[in-house]
Design an enzyme around this catalytic site. Structure first.
Site, PDB file in Angstrom:
ATOM      1  N   THR A  44      40.743   7.211  11.112  1.00  0.00           N
ATOM      2  CA  THR A  44      41.674   6.154  10.696  1.00  0.00           C
ATOM      3  C   THR A  44      41.205   4.858  11.364  1.00  0.00           C
ATOM      4  O   THR A  44      40.337   4.182  10.849  1.00  0.00           O
ATOM      5  CB  THR A  44      43.134   6.508  11.053  1.00  0.00           C
ATOM      6  OG1 THR A  44      43.212   6.910  12.428  1.00  0.00           O
ATOM      7  CG2 THR A  44      43.661   7.625  10.164  1.00  0.00           C
ATOM      8  N   LYS A  81      39.468  13.349  15.492  1.00  0.00           N
ATOM      9  CA  LYS A  81      39.790  11.945  15.259  1.00  0.00           C
ATOM     10  C   LYS A  81      40.933  11.574  16.181  1.00  0.00           C
ATOM     11  O   LYS A  81      41.766  12.392  16.558  1.00  0.00           O
ATOM     12  CB  LYS A  81      40.157  11.686  13.795  1.00  0.00           C
ATOM     13  CG  LYS A  81      41.426  12.318  13.286  1.00  0.00           C
ATOM     14  CD  LYS A  81      42.744  11.596  13.597  1.00  0.00           C
ATOM     15  CE  LYS A  81      42.698  10.147  13.221  1.00  0.00           C
ATOM     16  NZ  LYS A  81      44.005   9.490  13.625  1.00  0.00           N
ATOM     17  N   THR A 101      48.250  11.184  18.028  1.00  0.00           N
ATOM     18  CA  THR A 101      47.708  11.062  16.678  1.00  0.00           C
ATOM     19  C   THR A 101      46.253  11.441  16.774  1.00  0.00           C
ATOM     20  O   THR A 101      45.376  10.602  16.807  1.00  0.00           O
ATOM     21  CB  THR A 101      47.831   9.657  16.106  1.00  0.00           C
ATOM     22  OG1 THR A 101      49.195   9.363  15.972  1.00  0.00           O
ATOM     23  CG2 THR A 101      47.256   9.595  14.701  1.00  0.00           C
ATOM     24  N   GLU A 110      42.376   2.440  20.828  1.00  0.00           N
ATOM     25  CA  GLU A 110      42.445   1.186  20.065  1.00  0.00           C
ATOM     26  C   GLU A 110      42.329  -0.025  20.994  1.00  0.00           C
ATOM     27  O   GLU A 110      43.138  -0.198  21.913  1.00  0.00           O
ATOM     28  CB  GLU A 110      43.747   1.141  19.268  1.00  0.00           C
ATOM     29  CG  GLU A 110      43.733   2.113  18.109  1.00  0.00           C
ATOM     30  CD  GLU A 110      45.070   2.262  17.408  1.00  0.00           C
ATOM     31  OE1 GLU A 110      45.077   2.778  16.288  1.00  0.00           O
ATOM     32  OE2 GLU A 110      46.102   1.880  17.984  1.00  0.00           O
ATOM     33  N   ASN A 150      47.650  -2.832  16.349  1.00  0.00           N
ATOM     34  CA  ASN A 150      48.906  -2.192  15.994  1.00  0.00           C
ATOM     35  C   ASN A 150      49.935  -3.171  15.430  1.00  0.00           C
ATOM     36  O   ASN A 150      50.934  -2.745  14.853  1.00  0.00           O
ATOM     37  CB  ASN A 150      49.466  -1.446  17.210  1.00  0.00           C
ATOM     38  CG  ASN A 150      48.718  -0.148  17.424  1.00  0.00           C
ATOM     39  OD1 ASN A 150      48.950   0.841  16.752  1.00  0.00           O
ATOM     40  ND2 ASN A 150      47.790  -0.158  18.386  1.00  0.00           N
TER      41      ASN A 150
END
Length: 405
Positions: free
Chosen positions: A151, A177, A188, A274, A400
């Site tokens: 993602t 992932k 996640t 991230e 985000n």
């Protein structure tokens, strides 16, 4: 143990894979992965602890109870989470389509989804994608499956390892992932492993559950535990080793290899947090109990203030002591030593919870690295634990703040 470079899931005998674009993602990006065993296999799984479980988690939790599992299908882009009865129906329709395409029982299928929460699966695209993915199954080595499950990930996460058990070559290969919504007790993140080891379903489940506790459950990026997390391992038993049905020496060898694969995938996920600029490893040494070692390591790696300090290459050790203080670990906060380490060197900055007279410029240079290790000596026992995470940068908020756009 031997790391097999440039090989992925279908390096394992009788494993076929594909990674294709179904059209769910823009610009023809790969977004659907099929993993299939040509022979009967067993599977084990560990799933999210979040009460708001996504439809694929609910359905896969039920299917993994069956003895045989022959296929895993993963879509990215849409999570099929918080989607109600329609989401469950879409998940069941997905399984039915896979069943027809591969001519296997619906109960032998695991499905996984990752992406935006609250959106329904675009079923026309998914169904056609499954048909395409099943027709594209190949033994030709490829990282397409690892690419298809990404993602916000910035790189593919894959590893393949060989070891010898009972005079036979066993292989474990995995893809994963994960980049954001990463927190201990799963996040996640999806991790899928395949192996040829001959092992019972019960021992495979035990090995995976125990391994997850020391690997994926010891990483954190942002403190959020997701709705879709799964770690699944599929074993088709084709190595012809004597079956592993108890915790004997063969089991210990297999578990060691499994841990190695999972630690490396977990570290890749933490490194790819991230907006992250560095991988952070927290090694807690000499704790009174293993539980205290884990609590201490997790607390420090999860501390947003510590993560921010690391982003700024600031040796703000007080934030580390603070995180230890609220960790609920059994420790003496007056006896803590802290070291900072990277490829640029190692330096002790705290002794008995008091700052040492260290060179600020040297410490800043050590911290200005892509991988940083914090070594925390509790001097209370002989138990050790490690946790992995990343720093917290401006880009995390940017990513985000516009995740759905």
């Amino acid at each position: 143990m031997k790391i097999i470079k440039d090989k992925s899931l279908n390096y394992v005998p009788h494993i076929l894979t594909s990674g294709i674009s179904s059209g769910v993602k823009r610009k023809n990006k790969k977004d659907l992965c099929v993993i299939y065993s040509e022979v009967e296999a067993v599977a084990a799984g560990v799933f999210t602890t979040n009460k708001a479980k996504a439809a694929p988690v609910i359905l896969s939790l039920e299917n993994i109870k069956n003895y045989n599992t022959q296929a895993i299908v993963i879509n990215s882009g849409v999570a099929n989470a918080c989607t109600g009865e329609i989401g469950l129906k879409n998940g069941k329709d997905t399984i039915e389509c896979i069943s027809k395409c591969l001519n296997i029982k619906k109960e032998e299928i695991i499905i996984e989804s990752t992406g935006i929460i609250g959106k329904q699966l675009p079923m026309e695209l998914i169904i056609e994608g499954i048909k395409k993915g099943c027709k594209s199954l190949s033994k030709e080595n490829s990282l397409d499956p690892a690419e298809a499950i990404k993602t916000t990930d910035t790189f593919v996460k894959a590893i393949t390892v060989e070891e010898e058990i009972d005079g036979k070559t066993i292989i474990i290969s995995g893809i994963a992932k994960g980049s954001g919504m990463i927190h201990p007790n799963m996040a996640t993140m999806l991790s899928n492993l395949v192996t040829n080891v001959n092992i019972t379903k019960e021992m495979l489940q035990k090995a995976l559950k125990d391994s997850v506790e020391d690997t994926y459950n010891m990483i954190s990026v942002d403190g959020d535990t997701s709705t879709n997390d799964m770690v699944v391992v599929l074993s088709n038993k084709t190595a012809n080793n004597k079956i592993i049905d108890c915790e004997n020496e063969d089991y210990k060898i297999f578990k060691k290899v499994l841990d190695y694969v999972n630690v490396n995938l977990a570290k890749m996920i933490a490194k790819d947090g991230e907006g992250a600029t560095k991988l952070v490893e927290v090694n807690v040494e000499n704790a009174k109990t293993i539980e205290s070692a884990k609590k201490s390591a997790k607390s420090v790696v999860c501390s947003n203030l510590t993560k921010c300090a690391l982003f700024g290459n600031d040796a703000n050790w007080g934030r580390i002591i603070c995180a230890l203080g609220y960790s609920k670990a059994e420790l003496d906060v007056e006896k803590v030593d802290v070291y900072i380490k990277s490829l640029k060197g190692k330096i002790k900055i705290v002794e008995d919870s008091v700052e040492l007279n260290f060179d600020e410029d040297k410490v800043k240079d050590i911290l200005n690295s892509k991988e940083v290790i914090l070594i925390i000596d509790l001097k209370s026992g002989d138990k050790n634990a490690s946790a992995w995470g990343c720093d917290l940068s401006y880009d995390y908020v940017k990513i985000n703040g516009s995740y759905r756009s």
